[in-house]
Write a protein that holds these residues in place. Structure first.
Motif, short mmCIF file in Angstrom:
data_model
loop_
_atom_site.label_atom_id
_atom_site.label_comp_id
_atom_site.label_asym_id
_atom_site.label_seq_id
_atom_site.Cartn_x
_atom_site.Cartn_y
_atom_site.Cartn_z
N CYS A 1 -83.43 65.96 -19.15
CA CYS A 1 -82.44 66.76 -18.44
C CYS A 1 -80.99 66.32 -18.67
CB CYS A 1 -82.74 66.74 -16.94
SG CYS A 1 -84.23 67.63 -16.48
N SER A 2 -80.71 65.67 -19.78
CA SER A 2 -79.33 65.29 -20.08
C SER A 2 -78.43 66.51 -20.13
CB SER A 2 -79.27 64.54 -21.41
OG SER A 2 -80.00 63.33 -21.35
N ALA A 3 -77.20 66.35 -19.70
CA ALA A 3 -76.24 67.47 -19.65
C ALA A 3 -76.09 68.12 -21.02
CB ALA A 3 -74.89 66.96 -19.17
N GLY A 4 -76.02 69.44 -21.00
CA GLY A 4 -75.82 70.19 -22.24
C GLY A 4 -77.09 70.63 -22.93
N GLY A 5 -78.23 70.29 -22.36
CA GLY A 5 -79.49 70.62 -23.00
C GLY A 5 -80.29 71.67 -22.23
N ILE A 6 -81.41 72.06 -22.80
CA ILE A 6 -82.29 73.04 -22.18
C ILE A 6 -82.85 72.53 -20.86
CG2 ILE A 6 -84.57 74.10 -22.43
CD1 ILE A 6 -83.87 74.62 -25.37
N GLY A 7 -83.24 71.24 -20.83
CA GLY A 7 -83.79 70.68 -19.61
C GLY A 7 -82.82 70.77 -18.44
N ALA A 8 -81.55 70.48 -18.69
CA ALA A 8 -80.54 70.57 -17.65
C ALA A 8 -80.39 71.99 -17.14
CB ALA A 8 -79.20 70.06 -18.17
N ALA A 9 -80.43 72.95 -18.06
CA ALA A 9 -80.31 74.36 -17.67
C ALA A 9 -81.51 74.80 -16.83
CB ALA A 9 -80.19 75.24 -18.92
N LEU A 10 -82.70 74.36 -17.21
CA LEU A 10 -83.89 74.67 -16.42
C LEU A 10 -83.78 74.07 -15.03
CD1 LEU A 10 -86.60 74.07 -19.16
CD2 LEU A 10 -86.23 76.23 -17.97
N ALA A 11 -83.36 72.82 -14.96
CA ALA A 11 -83.21 72.15 -13.66
C ALA A 11 -82.22 72.90 -12.78
CB ALA A 11 -82.78 70.71 -13.86
N GLN A 12 -81.12 73.38 -13.37
CA GLN A 12 -80.10 74.08 -12.61
C GLN A 12 -80.64 75.38 -12.03
OE1 GLN A 12 -76.82 72.66 -12.30
NE2 GLN A 12 -76.92 74.08 -10.58
N ILE B 1 -77.25 62.78 -16.90
CA ILE B 1 -77.49 63.99 -16.12
C ILE B 1 -76.20 64.40 -15.41
CG2 ILE B 1 -78.77 64.95 -14.15
CD1 ILE B 1 -81.12 63.21 -14.96
N SER B 2 -75.90 65.68 -15.38
CA SER B 2 -74.62 66.16 -14.85
C SER B 2 -74.46 65.83 -13.37
CB SER B 2 -74.52 67.68 -15.03
OG SER B 2 -75.40 68.35 -14.15
N ARG B 3 -73.23 65.69 -12.97
CA ARG B 3 -72.91 65.42 -11.56
C ARG B 3 -73.36 66.58 -10.68
NH1 ARG B 3 -70.07 62.38 -8.18
NH2 ARG B 3 -68.95 63.35 -6.44
N GLU B 4 -73.27 67.79 -11.20
CA GLU B 4 -73.67 68.97 -10.43
C GLU B 4 -75.14 68.87 -10.01
OE1 GLU B 4 -73.42 73.87 -10.73
OE2 GLU B 4 -73.08 72.62 -12.50
N LEU B 5 -75.98 68.39 -10.93
CA LEU B 5 -77.39 68.22 -10.59
C LEU B 5 -77.61 66.99 -9.71
CD1 LEU B 5 -79.37 69.04 -13.88
CD2 LEU B 5 -79.48 70.26 -11.71
N SER B 6 -77.00 65.90 -10.09
CA SER B 6 -77.28 64.63 -9.40
C SER B 6 -76.80 64.62 -7.95
CB SER B 6 -76.64 63.47 -10.17
OG SER B 6 -75.24 63.63 -10.25
N THR B 7 -75.89 65.51 -7.60
CA THR B 7 -75.39 65.56 -6.22
C THR B 7 -76.02 66.68 -5.40
OG1 THR B 7 -73.50 66.93 -6.91
CG2 THR B 7 -73.18 64.53 -6.85
#
Length: 285
Positions: free
Chosen positions: A13-24, A43-49
């Motif tokens: 789920c690293s920022a900028g990838g497909i996993g991050a977009a799915l998580a969002q 991992i983006s701050r938006e997700l982590s918070t």
């Protein structure tokens, strides 16, 4: 007491990838999201918070790390996991003659063996939830793309295995989706393996072509568009292979065409033969 909200764990789920977009997308829909990465700081701050997102350290090629992730999820959900998305993976760009064997084995560990070990580890939680496992494969599994033999082979192994697991898991109440991912904008290409072509290689004259970054993502759909499509299919109860990404339906059609037509299409995308012919001609001159 178990959490009444549905839960999803996503690898890579690293920022900028497909996993991050799915998580969002799952986060916005109110799921309990376990967003994982080998390096959580990526991992983006938006997700982590977000209040409904749990960040986990997970190295999918480490049995110890996988076991720890299972225990973390079990403690939060009461022993269930509704959705497991095996998204982690890495591209690998090199001619077969110049592909480092040990690096190729590492790729199979990440692209094939890791999803299987993740499935085995989380199976009790998925069975308890009558859940769903999603394996992110690639259209390269069925297209003989130049410079992608090792990557394509790892994804072909995953596709066949995933479809077999679908049949094996169905009696246990677990649904399986295999994603044949086509071009999608993400940071995956920048993080992939690219071989350095030695002077002894017959491909040395076209080394710049081989080593330059791929431009296949130039007109690709965004990771957000990709994630929205995948989540829609998961929530619709889909099982089996789904094609997602730029020109996915056309790619599916091309993959079923006779050899000569298929060869011409893949050559138009990564023109290895054209580049070699040019190099040979220039050498003769």
């Amino acid at each position: 007491m178990s959490n009444p909200r549905k839960s999803v764990l996503i690898t890579g789920c690293s920022a900028g990838g497909i996993g991050a977009a799915l998580a969002q997308v799952f986060q916005e829909k109110g799921y309990d999201v376990f967003a994982t990465a080998r390096t959580p700081s990526k991992i983006s701050r938006e997700l982590s918070t977000a209040s409904n997102v749990t960040i986990l350290t997970l190295d999918v090629v480490s049995s110890k790390s996988i076991t720890a992730a299972v225990e973390s999820v079990r403690n939060v959900t009461g022993g269930k996991l509704d959705i497991l998305i095996n998204n982690s993976g890495m591209p690998f760009r090199a001619p077969g003659l110049d592909a480092p064997i040990e690096e190729g084995k590492k790729l199979f560990d990440l692209n094939f063996w890791a999803p299987l070990e993740m499935l085995q580890a989380f199976a009790p939680l998925l069975i308890e939830a009558k859940g769903c496992v999603v394996n992110n494969s690639s259209c390269s599994a069925v297209l003989p793309m130049g410079l992608c033999s090792i990557y394509g082979a790892s994804k072909a192994a995953l596709t066949l295995a995933s479809e077999t697991w679908r049949l094996e898991l169905e009696p246990l109440g677990v649904r399986t989706i295999t994603i044949s991912t086509c071009a999608t904008k993400s940071n995956a290409q920048t993080n992939g393996f690219k071989a350095k072509i030695p002077e002894s290689s017959p491909y040395y004259p076209i080394r710049e072509f081989i080593e330059k970054p791929s431009d296949m993502q130039a007109k690709a759909i965004t990771a957000r568009e990709y994630a929205t499509k995948v989540v829609r299919e998961i929530e619709a109860g889909t099982a089996g292979i789904i094609w997602v990404g730029t020109s996915s339906m056309m790619t599916r059609l091309v993959a079923s065409m006779p050899g000569s037509i298929l060869d011409n299409v893949v050559e138009s995308i990564i023109p290895v033969q054209k580049e070699m012919a040019k190099a040979i001609k220039e050498k003769k001159l």
